[in-house]
Design an enzyme around this catalytic site. Structure first.
Site, PDB file in Angstrom:
ATOM      1  N   GLU A  79     -31.926  29.722   3.697  1.00 54.02           N
ATOM      2  CA  GLU A  79     -31.000  30.621   3.013  1.00 54.02           C
ATOM      3  C   GLU A  79     -31.154  32.022   3.584  1.00 54.02           C
ATOM      4  O   GLU A  79     -30.588  32.974   3.048  1.00 54.02           O
ATOM      5  CB  GLU A  79     -31.217  30.587   1.506  1.00 54.02           C
ATOM      6  CG  GLU A  79     -32.651  30.842   1.069  1.00 54.02           C
ATOM      7  CD  GLU A  79     -32.795  30.820  -0.435  1.00 54.02           C
ATOM      8  OE1 GLU A  79     -32.169  31.654  -1.093  1.00 54.02           O
ATOM      9  OE2 GLU A  79     -33.540  29.957  -0.936  1.00 54.02           O
ATOM     10  N   CYS A 111     -33.078  27.097  -2.258  1.00 57.68           N
ATOM     11  CA  CYS A 111     -34.327  26.435  -1.855  1.00 57.68           C
ATOM     12  C   CYS A 111     -34.184  24.923  -1.705  1.00 57.68           C
ATOM     13  O   CYS A 111     -35.160  24.240  -1.378  1.00 57.68           O
ATOM     14  CB  CYS A 111     -35.427  26.736  -2.869  1.00 57.68           C
ATOM     15  SG  CYS A 111     -35.791  28.483  -2.988  1.00 57.68           S
ATOM     16  N   THR A 152     -43.148  37.880  -5.888  1.00 57.23           N
ATOM     17  CA  THR A 152     -42.842  36.482  -5.541  1.00 57.23           C
ATOM     18  C   THR A 152     -42.181  36.377  -4.164  1.00 57.23           C
ATOM     19  O   THR A 152     -41.500  35.406  -3.881  1.00 57.23           O
ATOM     20  CB  THR A 152     -41.960  35.817  -6.625  1.00 57.23           C
ATOM     21  OG1 THR A 152     -40.696  36.488  -6.685  1.00 57.23           O
ATOM     22  CG2 THR A 152     -42.594  35.868  -7.988  1.00 57.23           C
ATOM     23  N   SER A 201     -33.610  32.252 -14.445  1.00 55.00           N
ATOM     24  CA  SER A 201     -34.021  31.336 -13.369  1.00 55.00           C
ATOM     25  C   SER A 201     -35.210  30.477 -13.812  1.00 55.00           C
ATOM     26  O   SER A 201     -35.244  29.274 -13.542  1.00 55.00           O
ATOM     27  CB  SER A 201     -34.320  32.100 -12.076  1.00 55.00           C
ATOM     28  OG  SER A 201     -35.509  32.852 -12.174  1.00 55.00           O
ATOM     29  N   HIS A 233     -41.276  22.539  -6.201  1.00 53.68           N
ATOM     30  CA  HIS A 233     -40.834  23.760  -5.538  1.00 53.68           C
ATOM     31  C   HIS A 233     -41.580  24.903  -6.238  1.00 53.68           C
ATOM     32  O   HIS A 233     -41.560  24.992  -7.470  1.00 53.68           O
ATOM     33  CB  HIS A 233     -39.321  23.948  -5.693  1.00 53.68           C
ATOM     34  CG  HIS A 233     -38.894  25.356  -5.401  1.00 53.68           C
ATOM     35  ND1 HIS A 233     -39.128  25.945  -4.186  1.00 53.68           N
ATOM     36  CD2 HIS A 233     -38.307  26.305  -6.175  1.00 53.68           C
ATOM     37  CE1 HIS A 233     -38.681  27.191  -4.210  1.00 53.68           C
ATOM     38  NE2 HIS A 233     -38.178  27.436  -5.417  1.00 53.68           N
ATOM     39  N   ASN A 275     -43.465  32.731  -1.907  1.00 52.26           N
ATOM     40  CA  ASN A 275     -42.289  31.855  -1.899  1.00 52.26           C
ATOM     41  C   ASN A 275     -41.721  31.772  -0.493  1.00 52.26           C
ATOM     42  O   ASN A 275     -41.421  32.793   0.124  1.00 52.26           O
ATOM     43  CB  ASN A 275     -41.215  32.398  -2.869  1.00 52.26           C
ATOM     44  CG  ASN A 275     -40.117  31.370  -3.141  1.00 52.26           C
ATOM     45  OD1 ASN A 275     -40.115  30.272  -2.573  1.00 52.26           O
ATOM     46  ND2 ASN A 275     -39.192  31.723  -4.019  1.00 52.26           N
ATOM     47  N   SER A 308     -31.826  27.429  -6.589  1.00 53.85           N
ATOM     48  CA  SER A 308     -31.036  28.203  -7.549  1.00 53.85           C
ATOM     49  C   SER A 308     -29.552  28.103  -7.257  1.00 53.85           C
ATOM     50  O   SER A 308     -29.133  27.909  -6.111  1.00 53.85           O
ATOM     51  CB  SER A 308     -31.444  29.674  -7.485  1.00 53.85           C
ATOM     52  OG  SER A 308     -32.642  29.867  -8.173  1.00 53.85           O
TER      53      SER A 308
HETATM   54  P1  HMG Z   1     -41.573  39.803 -14.672  1.00 49.13           P
HETATM   55  O1  HMG Z   1     -40.525  40.144 -15.668  1.00 49.13           O
HETATM   56  O2  HMG Z   1     -42.147  40.914 -13.877  1.00 49.13           O
HETATM   57  O3  HMG Z   1     -42.816  39.094 -15.316  1.00 49.13           O
HETATM   58  O4  HMG Z   1     -40.948  38.730 -13.691  1.00 49.13           O
HETATM   59  P2  HMG Z   1     -43.079  38.636 -16.824  1.00 49.13           P
HETATM   60  O5  HMG Z   1     -43.139  39.804 -17.708  1.00 49.13           O
HETATM   61  O6  HMG Z   1     -42.160  37.490 -17.178  1.00 49.13           O
HETATM   62  O7  HMG Z   1     -44.559  38.085 -16.636  1.00 49.13           O
HETATM   63  C1  HMG Z   1     -44.828  37.000 -15.795  1.00 49.13           C
HETATM   64  C2  HMG Z   1     -45.985  36.217 -16.408  1.00 49.13           C
HETATM   65  O8  HMG Z   1     -47.182  37.013 -16.324  1.00 49.13           O
HETATM   66  C3  HMG Z   1     -45.801  35.903 -17.887  1.00 49.13           C
HETATM   67  O9  HMG Z   1     -46.348  34.619 -18.102  1.00 49.13           O
HETATM   68  C4  HMG Z   1     -46.653  36.969 -18.585  1.00 49.13           C
HETATM   69  O10 HMG Z   1     -47.104  36.562 -19.870  1.00 49.13           O
HETATM   70  C5  HMG Z   1     -47.800  37.053 -17.607  1.00 49.13           C
HETATM   71  P3  HMG Z   1     -45.420  33.439 -18.705  1.00 49.13           P
HETATM   72  O11 HMG Z   1     -45.041  33.882 -20.064  1.00 49.13           O
HETATM   73  O12 HMG Z   1     -44.218  33.355 -17.802  1.00 49.13           O
HETATM   74  O13 HMG Z   1     -46.273  32.237 -18.652  1.00 49.13           O
HETATM   75  N1  HMG Z   1     -48.571  38.291 -17.716  1.00 49.13           N
HETATM   76  C6  HMG Z   1     -49.904  38.343 -17.633  1.00 49.13           C
HETATM   77  N2  HMG Z   1     -50.844  37.381 -17.488  1.00 49.13           N
HETATM   78  C7  HMG Z   1     -52.156  37.758 -17.417  1.00 49.13           C
HETATM   79  N3  HMG Z   1     -52.539  39.042 -17.547  1.00 49.13           N
HETATM   80  C8  HMG Z   1     -51.643  40.044 -17.704  1.00 49.13           C
HETATM   81  C9  HMG Z   1     -50.263  39.712 -17.752  1.00 49.13           C
HETATM   82  N4  HMG Z   1     -49.115  40.438 -17.882  1.00 49.13           N
HETATM   83  C10 HMG Z   1     -48.092  39.554 -17.858  1.00 49.13           C
HETATM   84  N5  HMG Z   1     -52.067  41.306 -17.820  1.00 49.13           N
HETATM   85  C11 HMG Z   1     -40.414  36.793 -12.444  1.00 49.13           C
HETATM   86  C12 HMG Z   1     -41.486  37.498 -13.253  1.00 49.13           C
HETATM   87  C13 HMG Z   1     -40.994  35.512 -11.880  1.00 49.13           C
HETATM   88  C14 HMG Z   1     -39.226  36.493 -13.340  1.00 49.13           C
HETATM   89  C15 HMG Z   1     -39.975  37.761 -11.275  1.00 49.13           C
HETATM   90  O14 HMG Z   1     -41.037  37.893 -10.378  1.00 49.13           O
HETATM   91  C16 HMG Z   1     -38.745  37.283 -10.539  1.00 49.13           C
HETATM   92  O15 HMG Z   1     -37.631  37.599 -10.920  1.00 49.13           O
HETATM   93  N6  HMG Z   1     -38.917  36.500  -9.418  1.00 49.13           N
HETATM   94  C17 HMG Z   1     -37.786  35.991  -8.650  1.00 49.13           C
HETATM   95  C18 HMG Z   1     -37.090  34.822  -9.321  1.00 49.13           C
HETATM   96  C19 HMG Z   1     -37.970  33.584  -9.420  1.00 49.13           C
HETATM   97  O16 HMG Z   1     -38.947  33.433  -8.709  1.00 49.13           O
HETATM   98  N7  HMG Z   1     -37.583  32.639 -10.295  1.00 49.13           N
HETATM   99  C20 HMG Z   1     -38.280  31.385 -10.423  1.00 49.13           C
HETATM  100  C21 HMG Z   1     -37.371  30.215 -10.806  1.00 49.13           C
HETATM  101  S1  HMG Z   1     -35.918  30.115  -9.773  1.00 49.13           S
HETATM  102  C22 HMG Z   1     -36.438  29.332  -8.308  1.00 49.13           C
HETATM  103  O17 HMG Z   1     -37.469  28.752  -8.271  1.00 49.13           O
HETATM  104  C23 HMG Z   1     -35.544  29.450  -7.119  1.00 49.13           C
HETATM  105  C24 HMG Z   1     -35.958  30.467  -6.082  1.00 49.13           C
HETATM  106  O18 HMG Z   1     -37.048  29.989  -5.326  1.00 49.13           O
HETATM  107  C25 HMG Z   1     -34.772  30.827  -5.181  1.00 49.13           C
HETATM  108  C26 HMG Z   1     -34.031  29.715  -4.481  1.00 49.13           C
HETATM  109  O19 HMG Z   1     -33.773  28.628  -4.996  1.00 49.13           O
HETATM  110  O20 HMG Z   1     -33.583  30.003  -3.359  1.00 49.13           O
HETATM  111  C27 HMG Z   1     -36.394  31.788  -6.696  1.00 49.13           C
END
Ligand code: HMG
Length: 390
Positions: A79, A111, A152, A201, A233, A275, A308
């Protein structure tokens, strides 16, 4: 006839960023990145690496002369391709010196692209049992500096040689796939960075796995107890765990322990690479196969692919006798050990250094990049690649 994975190659750029240092610099608790998201290091691609070179470097580690002659189909899942018209597969075909009587195409669905490539390869080999298909999953994941997605990011490629009588894993016929139009992650053609609705996501990934897994159970009559492990994945290493959690109780207690332990092992490579989009599932599979020392031939491994937008698929494979002899654990250990750490400011400078988009000529210094295959520049709007060992 058995059809499946004959060889698996992998390449990650030689630079990485420590996630704890990134967290400090972003005023974030490091545990959020290392535990909450589950990433320790992020591969950082120098300007001399792109989706083409990463894939060519991954493939060159596995292909011998007989493979190069037998490959008559190159399917490049990406991609983050380099051209809207010419497929990245054609560049790789030339860089590796493959048999000219071959098809070479690019496949796109976030992906999921390499998984689509594998399924196409299976059909091709069923009709042409003597042929081999090179399936590539190669990407550079970019969200932007100080964005929620930054932790990520990553870069790398996996190369899979698909053939009859495979040495590593025979793929089984049953598979379940699912499509639904969702704006959870996308990258408009004008942007070199992806956009993501992070929360959506995560939810959709989990919902897709549940939907597909339930259908798979109905169709196949199999359940979690029939699996040695499941590779996911992995956009970040916590993601598969979140998807497995709602269904893990379906397994017997000892199987639950096994699946959890094997999940952990399947995340080790991804934890230090980040990733790599199309290659992520196969990097996770490789991590499990190379790092779990007592995996036995005959074991069934599940694979969950999610791209996605969104398309998902669950499919399975059986490890073949002597599969371990055809893996490259020592080379990959060396690859990781020889990487060089960059500081946060160095990573930011590398991130900001992009190729010209106005048609100007650029010559890149490939001496600082230890990879065999590099991007050497752009001239007359044409990318110039070098294979230092060809
Ligand atoms: P965010 O909003 O910065 O993080 O985004 P958060 O507030 O959701 O926290 C992440 C986790 O850390 C949470 O755990 C928190 O509790 C924890 P969860 O509730 O999810 O189990 N946390 C802590 N843990 C320990 N100590 C602490 C602490 N503070 C918080 N002090 C997000 C995170 C992954 C959403 C962001 O990085 C993002 O947008 N990434 C890009 C999108 C993505 O990766 N999505 C995944 C699913 S989609 C997919 O897999 C397809 C993809 O590969 C693309 C494709 O297909 O081409 C992305």
């Amino acid at each position: 006839m058995k059809i499946g994975i004959d060889k698996i190659g992998f390449y990650a750029p030689h630079l990485y960023l420590d996630m704890t240092k990134l967290a400090h610099s972003r005023n974030v608790d490091p545990d959020k990145f290392t535990i909450g998201i589950g990433q320790e290091k992020m591969a950082v691609p120098p300007i001399t690496q792109d989706a083409v070179t990463l894939a060519a470097n991954a493939a060159s580690e596995i292909l011998d002369e007989a493979d190069k002659e037998a490959i008559d189909f190159v399917i490049f899942g990406t991609e983050t391709g380099v051209d809207s018209s010419k497929s990245a597969a054609v560049y790789v075909h030339e860089l590796l010196g493959l048999n000219p009587y071959a098809r070479a195409i690019e496949v796109k669905q976030a992906c999921y692209g390499a998984t689509a490539g594998i399924q196409m390869a299976i059909g091709h080999i069923a009709m042409n049992p003597d042929s081999k298909v090179l399936v590539l999953g190669s990407d550079i994941s970019r969200y932007g500096i100080a964005t929620p997605g930054e932790a990520t990011q990553g870069a790398g490629a996996v190369a899979l040689l698909i053939s009859a009588d495979p040495q590593v894993m025979a793929l089984e016929d049953q598979s379940v796939y699912f499509t639904s139009d969702i704006m959870d992650f996308w990258r408009p053609v004008y942007s070199d960075k992806a956009f993501a609705d992070g929360k959506l996501s995560n939810e959709q990934y989990i919902a897709f796995f549940s939907e597909i897994w339930n259908r798979y159970k109905e169709k196949s009559g199999l359940g979690l107890n029939d699996f040695e492990g499941i590779a996911f994945h992995l956009p970040y290493t916590k993601m598969g765990k979140k998807a497995l959690k709602p269904v893990i109780d379906e397994a017997d207690n000892d199987v639950q322990e096994r699946l959890k332990e094997n999940y952990q092992i399947s995340t080790e490579y991804n934890r230090v690479v980040g990733n790599i989009y199309t290659g992520s599932l196969y990097l996770s599979l490789l991590s499990l196969l190379e790092l779990k020392s007592d995996l036995k031939a005959g074991s069934r491994i599940g694979m969950f692919s999610y791209g996605s937008g969104a398309v998902g698929e669950f499919f399975t494979g059986i490890l073949q006798d002597g599969f371990r002899e055809h893996l490259r654990a020592a080379q990959h250990r060396n690859m990781f050990a020889s990487r060089k750490e960059v500081t946060v400011p160095e990573y930011e400078a590398i991130f900001e250094e992009t190729l010209p988009t106005d048609g100007s000529t650029v010559k890149l210094d490939t001496n600082n990049d230890p990879a065999d295959i590099c991007l050497a520049g752009i001239s007359d709007d044409k990318r110039q690649y070098v294979n230092k060992v060809k």
